[in-house]
Design a protein around this motif. Structure first.
Motif, mmCIF file in Angstrom:
data_model
loop_
_atom_site.group_PDB
_atom_site.id
_atom_site.type_symbol
_atom_site.label_atom_id
_atom_site.label_comp_id
_atom_site.label_asym_id
_atom_site.label_seq_id
_atom_site.Cartn_x
_atom_site.Cartn_y
_atom_site.Cartn_z
ATOM 1 N N ASN A 126 -33.468 6.430 23.407
ATOM 2 C CA ASN A 126 -32.846 6.180 24.886
ATOM 3 C C ASN A 126 -33.732 5.688 25.752
ATOM 4 O OD1 ASN A 126 -30.367 7.443 23.873
ATOM 5 N ND2 ASN A 126 -30.662 9.444 24.644
ATOM 6 N N ALA A 127 -35.285 5.798 25.327
ATOM 7 C CA ALA A 127 -36.145 5.331 26.403
ATOM 8 C C ALA A 127 -36.119 3.909 26.238
ATOM 9 C CB ALA A 127 -37.468 5.863 25.877
ATOM 10 N N GLN A 128 -35.681 3.119 25.135
ATOM 11 C CA GLN A 128 -35.541 1.678 25.140
ATOM 12 C C GLN A 128 -33.920 1.549 25.269
ATOM 13 O OE1 GLN A 128 -37.248 0.446 21.383
ATOM 14 N NE2 GLN A 128 -38.636 2.183 21.314
ATOM 15 N N ARG A 129 -33.943 0.370 26.092
ATOM 16 C CA ARG A 129 -32.487 0.097 26.425
ATOM 17 C C ARG A 129 -31.676 -0.469 25.241
ATOM 18 N NH1 ARG A 129 -32.103 -3.724 31.813
ATOM 19 N NH2 ARG A 129 -33.090 -1.728 32.615
ATOM 20 N N THR A 130 -32.471 -1.148 24.407
ATOM 21 C CA THR A 130 -31.679 -2.033 23.412
ATOM 22 C C THR A 130 -31.082 -0.901 22.264
ATOM 23 O OG1 THR A 130 -33.704 -2.341 22.145
ATOM 24 C CG2 THR A 130 -32.896 -4.026 23.576
ATOM 25 N N THR A 131 -31.898 0.142 22.227
ATOM 26 C CA THR A 131 -31.363 1.333 21.180
ATOM 27 C C THR A 131 -30.575 2.597 21.679
ATOM 28 O OG1 THR A 131 -33.742 2.147 21.231
ATOM 29 C CG2 THR A 131 -33.085 0.231 19.636
ATOM 30 N N ALA A 132 -30.670 2.606 23.164
ATOM 31 C CA ALA A 132 -29.847 3.728 23.616
ATOM 32 C C ALA A 132 -28.567 4.016 23.185
ATOM 33 C CB ALA A 132 -29.959 3.673 25.117
ATOM 34 N N PHE A 133 -28.355 5.400 23.134
ATOM 35 C CA PHE A 133 -26.919 5.823 22.583
ATOM 36 C C PHE A 133 -25.986 6.069 23.801
ATOM 37 C CE2 PHE A 133 -29.828 7.054 19.398
ATOM 38 C CZ PHE A 133 -29.473 6.415 18.193
ATOM 39 N N THR A 134 -24.690 5.797 23.577
ATOM 40 C CA THR A 134 -23.637 6.320 24.583
ATOM 41 C C THR A 134 -23.471 7.798 24.543
ATOM 42 O OG1 THR A 134 -21.716 6.002 23.102
ATOM 43 C CG2 THR A 134 -22.514 4.070 24.045
ATOM 44 N N PRO A 135 -23.046 8.298 25.433
ATOM 45 C CA PRO A 135 -22.504 9.949 25.535
ATOM 46 C C PRO A 135 -21.726 10.112 24.292
ATOM 47 C CG PRO A 135 -22.264 9.124 27.798
ATOM 48 C CD PRO A 135 -22.593 7.986 26.937
ATOM 49 N N GLU A 136 -20.608 9.344 23.872
ATOM 50 C CA GLU A 136 -19.934 9.742 22.668
ATOM 51 C C GLU A 136 -20.653 9.711 21.342
ATOM 52 O OE1 GLU A 136 -15.439 9.088 21.238
ATOM 53 O OE2 GLU A 136 -16.291 7.578 22.557
ATOM 54 N N GLN A 137 -21.412 8.685 21.370
ATOM 55 C CA GLN A 137 -22.356 8.563 20.116
ATOM 56 C C GLN A 137 -23.393 10.063 19.970
ATOM 57 O OE1 GLN A 137 -24.132 4.851 21.058
ATOM 58 N NE2 GLN A 137 -23.087 3.522 19.270
ATOM 59 N N THR A 138 -23.903 10.309 21.296
ATOM 60 C CA THR A 138 -24.821 11.283 21.171
ATOM 61 C C THR A 138 -24.136 12.429 20.895
ATOM 62 O OG1 THR A 138 -25.906 10.581 23.063
ATOM 63 C CG2 THR A 138 -26.232 12.668 22.760
ATOM 64 N N GLU A 139 -22.723 12.591 21.110
ATOM 65 C CA GLU A 139 -22.126 13.852 20.721
ATOM 66 C C GLU A 139 -22.045 13.988 19.263
ATOM 67 O OE1 GLU A 139 -17.503 16.063 21.052
ATOM 68 O OE2 GLU A 139 -18.293 14.130 22.193
ATOM 69 N N TRP A 140 -21.547 12.978 18.579
ATOM 70 C CA TRP A 140 -21.653 12.765 17.088
ATOM 71 C C TRP A 140 -22.862 12.647 16.475
ATOM 72 C CZ3 TRP A 140 -18.001 11.723 13.242
ATOM 73 C CH2 TRP A 140 -16.485 12.016 13.914
ATOM 74 N N LEU A 141 -23.978 12.333 16.993
ATOM 75 C CA LEU A 141 -25.457 12.293 16.472
ATOM 76 C C LEU A 141 -25.693 13.761 16.599
ATOM 77 C CD1 LEU A 141 -27.315 9.466 18.250
ATOM 78 C CD2 LEU A 141 -26.730 9.762 15.828
ATOM 79 N N ARG A 142 -25.346 14.532 17.368
ATOM 80 C CA ARG A 142 -25.723 16.189 17.517
ATOM 81 C C ARG A 142 -24.879 16.927 16.346
ATOM 82 N NH1 ARG A 142 -24.963 15.960 23.437
ATOM 83 N NH2 ARG A 142 -27.248 16.146 24.306
ATOM 84 N N MET A 143 -23.751 16.514 16.056
ATOM 85 C CA MET A 143 -22.950 16.946 15.054
ATOM 86 C C MET A 143 -23.590 16.745 13.749
ATOM 87 S SD MET A 143 -18.827 16.947 15.735
ATOM 88 C CE MET A 143 -18.857 15.120 16.065
ATOM 89 N N MET A 144 -24.193 15.393 13.653
ATOM 90 C CA MET A 144 -24.868 15.078 12.142
ATOM 91 C C MET A 144 -25.970 15.919 12.223
ATOM 92 S SD MET A 144 -23.782 11.117 12.996
ATOM 93 C CE MET A 144 -25.130 10.407 11.690
#
Length: 924
Positions: free
Chosen positions: A856-874
């Motif tokens: 998230n510190a890099q603009r090109t690889t930052a995740f959206t809120p919905e992606q972040t929710e799925w990443l937490r489940m993963m």
């Protein structure tokens, strides 16, 4: 009869007393009444001792055991019968009401409670109560745990909110006793009524007892119930619920709150008339003697389930000993309210202090005011006085106050403690009152034009009358200026108290006990002690009459020259009450701290003073009442046929003054001397006393007698210590446990090193990162299986516990349940890859936060809120399974939210690379 048969006789009697009809199985008639008990009812696991039927339906079982059985050891047996299939009954669910009983001791479990826990009950419940319970969807304890809504805090102080919440948390945990410590003036009664309202409305309590110290406090509590308006209803409490202040021997069946003193409750249980004056004296002031123990028996008119909760207001020391059985009688939660607890209070309430609000904090919060102590000492108060024989003085009858003028027959010397009891010195009273008047006018409240509201504590009603007359004389005021507020006042004491609280007059009130505790008189600014107090708690409560704060306008209403709100009160000590020794309890014998074996040994070796002899006699009397017939026979046989009660009686009679004098006269006559009680010499009396004591103590010269008495005491009695409260002095493991833990760790590390190339999970951690394959859950399962089988027997729990013992500061999460994936954390810690041993899920969480922060510190690889929710489940899936793969999206936590298709829609072709990156970053 066998021991169990004897127990059943007692059980049968108690069941019948509670209204049950007892029948043998072959003669069963379930229609005989509401409650029928069938003996030896057959089940598929054997016959139940007693099966309880209510309205023809099976509802419970009783497991009968002989006396001296530890009932908690047989709870599983009772539960087995409750879950068994009953012959000729279609019981599809376990029976809810479980009892174990020896006839002397009974325990009860309500199986529908959350985390059902047995409790000791004085007696069996009535069948009508079980019928009522059966109809309820949830039990009282379940309602307490699950149905109490959030407290509405309007009109409540912070300390009151803390008290109600703390109490309800304790009740939800099914803790049978709770203590609320709140400073005087902080609103204990208002807090209690708030809790009572919520227990009645939300917990469905049937009836609550509010126990008070004196009759006057009962009246005051009744008034507060009448005045209370709940926060969620515009009606008064007494418009919603029936409140009864007990003034007779009858209990209103419709009352939901009962207010009573413990003396009245005891008289009702015993079916005995009550001397109503007994309710006028605070039990704090009574000196207990052992013979005063208040024993109760079952009263069908007031069964043990009469109250669901008992609130003990100003819980004093007498409830812990003298009156304790009255409280033990009821199957109810006990809630104590006090401003002045001591170690006995904490012990009695199982150290379960649910709220603490000290006097110092109440002053800081402005709820109460501080105080100063002003001392007055006079010569007579300190040293007493002397009157010569033939002096002409007044003699006054204490009750009628009638006087006669006459000469003293003998010299009279009195101490300060005897003042106003056997001797009245009006000069002493006058000097104290004059000095108080001067001090208040010139030093304590020099700006006041009227006398501040003042309360004087007197020793007796007679003493109070003397004080009143002298106060009126010294101040040059009439009758309205100074009044007596005691139960024996000629005028209505409640009316006087109301005027003292709200009107200009009286300015000074004199009391003995009536307003010593609990009574609210906020305008009080001066307390004058002209009596000493035995109890520290009682003294603190008496001081509490002056602590209540009061606003400027309210104070001005009764003290018109006040120039501010009430900011302090002054305690004037005229008898040394601040310095005198305060005791928390009164000893019941002369040497209570000496063990019985030391008393026996001392008597045998010649220590035979009155204190020792009487203490030994007292112990033996108590012991004889506690032993069974078999133990008493052992003692009598060893003592040459003399029963233990007779040994004790011999000691008591040996030092009885009258009997000693009789023996002295008899021995003088044997020597040919005529003696009377008046002509006996001290030496003759002492010789007679020693002779009697020697004879009474002779059996204890035999060491076998001493040994058997101590043996039967140890076998029979356990002391429940409510005095010495425990504290942790060391928390750690023994040397043997630490050695075993080190051995376990060494076995683990040796195995890892030896088999690093054979087991895939171990090979994963030994390989360099670029060589590693994916760590799978199957690999961890294989390692777990090998470690947990013989000969290693190294389970995850065992390994974690061993590290916690040896490397305590480096191990976290010892109090959490172990997961199989925690084996990953153990291996990493053993290999030195981690400095701390944390649960695997915690490690994954930490790495996930670091990983996602970098993205998230890099603009090109930052995740959206919905992606972040799925990443937490993963991430959570990795914590439980060590890795994430495409097939895992079929699991419920993913499938419910769209599965692989949804994940592909969020991450596109980058999904696989994201999974690979997480598998590497979060595990490696």
């Amino acid at each position: 009869m066998t021991p169990e048969a004897k127990a059943r006789v007692q059980i049968d009697r108690k069941l019948e007393d509670a209204g049950w009809i007892i029948q043998d199985f072959r003669q069963a008639n379930l229609g005989a009444g509401v409650g029928v008990v069938v003996r030896e009812y057959p089940t598929d696991t054997g016959p139940a001792d007693y099966l309880l039927f209510v309205n023809r339906q099976p509802v419970g079982v009783i497991e009968a055991k002989p006396d001296n059985t530890i009932l908690t050891f047989v709870e599983e047996q009772t539960e087995r019968y409750a879950k068994s299939s009953l012959k000729w009954c279609l019981n599809t669910e376990p029976l809810p009401f479980l009892y174990e009983s020896t006839g002397q001791v009974s325990r009860f479990t309500e199986a529908r409670d959350p985390a059902p826990r047995s409790r000791e009950v004085f007696h069996f419940h009535r069948p009508e109560l079980l019928a009522e319970w059966i109809e309820q969807r949830e039990t009282l304890r379940r309602r307490l745990a699950e149905q109490m809504p959030e407290l509405q805090t309007r009109n409540l102080r912070e300390c009151q909110v803390d008290a109600v919440r703390g109490l309800e948390k304790s009740l939800a945990q099914n803790r049978p006793r709770a203590l609320v410590q709140m400073a005087t003036g902080a609103g204990k009664t208002f807090t209690a009524i708030t809790s009572v309202y919520r227990l009645l409305k939300y917990a469905g309590a049937r009836r609550i007892l509010f126990l008070v110290d004196t009759r006057n406090l009962g009246k005051q509590a009744h008034q507060e119930f009448h005045a209370y308006t709940p926060p969620d209803d515009p009606r008064k409490f007494t418009e919603l619920y029936n409140v009864q202040r007990l003034t007779s021997a009858s209990l209103d069946p419709h009352a939901q709150v009962c207010i009573s003193t413990i003396q009245r409750l005891y008289s009702m249980l015993r079916g005995e008339p009550l001397d109503e004056s007994a309710e006028d004296i605070s039990l704090n002031e009574l000196v207990q003697t052992e013979k005063q123990e208040k024993l109760v028996v079952y009263n069908p008119a007031i069964p043990v389930e009469t109250f669901d909760f008992i609130i003990v207001d100003e819980c004093h020391r007498s409830i812990y000993n003298l009156w304790k059985q009255v409280l033990d009688y009821f199957d109810a939660f006990l809630i104590g309210l006090t401003a002045t607890p001591d170690k006995r209070t904490f012990g009695f309430f199982d150290e379960n202090v649910v709220a603490e609000y000290s006097y110092e904090r109440s002053v800081a919060d402005g709820v109460n005011v501080g105080y100063d102590v002003y001392e007055i000492e006079t010569k007579v108060t300190r040293k007493g006085g002397a009157l010569r024989a033939s002096e002409w003085v007044d003699h006054r009858d204490r009750l009628t106050r009638r006087k006669r003028w006459g000469q003293l027959d003998e010299d009279t010397v009195y101490t300060g403690k005897e003042l106003d009891r056997s001797v009245v010195n009006k000069s002493q009273i006058r000097k104290v009152i004059e000095t108080m008047k001067t001090a208040v006018e010139t030093r304590i409240f020099p700006t006041r034009r009227e006398v501040p509201k003042t309360l004087i504590f007197a020793k007796t009603d007679s003493h109070a009358d003397d004080i009143i007359n002298i106060v009126r004389e010294v101040y040059g005021q009439g009758n309205a200026f100074c009044k007596k507020v005691t139960y024996n006042a000629d005028e209505d004491p409640d009316s006087i108290l109301s005027s003292f609280r709200n009107d200009y007059n009286p300015r000074i009130a004199v009391t003995v006990d009536m307003i010593a505790t609990g009574t609210d008189v906020k305008p009080l600014e001066v307390l004058l002690f002209m009596r000493d107090v035995r109890s520290r708690n009682y003294y603190e409560q008496m001081k509490g009459r002056g602590v209540r704060s009061l606003g400027f306008e309210d104070l001005r209403r009764v003290s018109q020259s006040a120039d501010s709100a009430k900011i302090r009160f002054v305690l004037i000590d005229a008898v040394g009450v601040e310095k005198s020794l305060k005791t928390e309890s009164r000893p019941l014998e002369r040497k209570p701290t000496l063990p019985l074996k030391d008393l026996l040994q001392g008597v045998a070796l010649g220590l035979r003073d009155d204190d020792t002899v009487l203490s030994l006699a007292n112990r033996l009397v108590r012991l004889s009442k506690q032993l069974d017939d078999k133990a008493l026979e052992r003692v009598a046989k060893t003592a040459g046929g003399v029963p233990l009660p007779k040994l004790a009686k011999g000691l008591l009679e040996a030092v009885d003054p009258d009997q000693v004098l009789g023996t002295a006269i008899e021995k003088a006559r044997e020597r040919g001397l005529e003696r009377t009680e008046e002509t006996l010499t001290e030496a003759e009396v002492l010789a007679a006393r020693n002779l009697r004591v020697a004879a009474a103590c002779a059996p204890f010269d035999n060491p076998k007698v001493r040994e058997v008495i101590e043996a039967v005491r140890r076998e029979r009695e356990q002391v429940i210590d409510h005095i010495n409260l425990d504290e942790v002095t060391f928390s750690g493991y023994s040397a043997q446990a630490e050695a075993a833990a080190k051995n376990t760790i060494q076995l683990f590390t040796d195995y890892i090193a030896t088999h690093k190339d054979e087991i895939a999970a171990l090979s994963f951690f030994y390989q360099q990162p670029y060589q590693r394959r994916r760590l799978t859950f199957q690999m961890i399962e294989e390692l777990h299986d090998v470690l947990s089988r013989p000969p290693l027997m190294l389970t995850t729990e065992k390994l974690w516990s061993a590290y916690a013992r040896v490397r305590q500061t480096a191990v976290k999460g010892s109090d959490t349940r172990r997961q199989m994936t925690d084996l990953v954390a153990l291996v990493r810690f053993a290999l030195g890859l981690e400095n701390e041993l944390r649960p695997f899920a915690d490690q994954v969480d930490k790495r996930f936060q670091e990983w996602i922060f970098r993205h998230n510190a890099q603009r090109t690889t930052a995740f959206t809120p919905e992606q972040t929710e799925w990443l937490r489940m993963m991430k959570d899936h990795i914590a439980a399974s060590c890795c994430i793969e495409r097939d895992d999206f079929d699991y419920a936590e993913f499938a419910d939210k769209g599965g692989l298709q949804k994940a592909w829609g969020l991450f596109g072709e980058g999904l696989d690379s994201v999974m690979d990156e997480m598998n590497e970053e979060l595990i490696a």
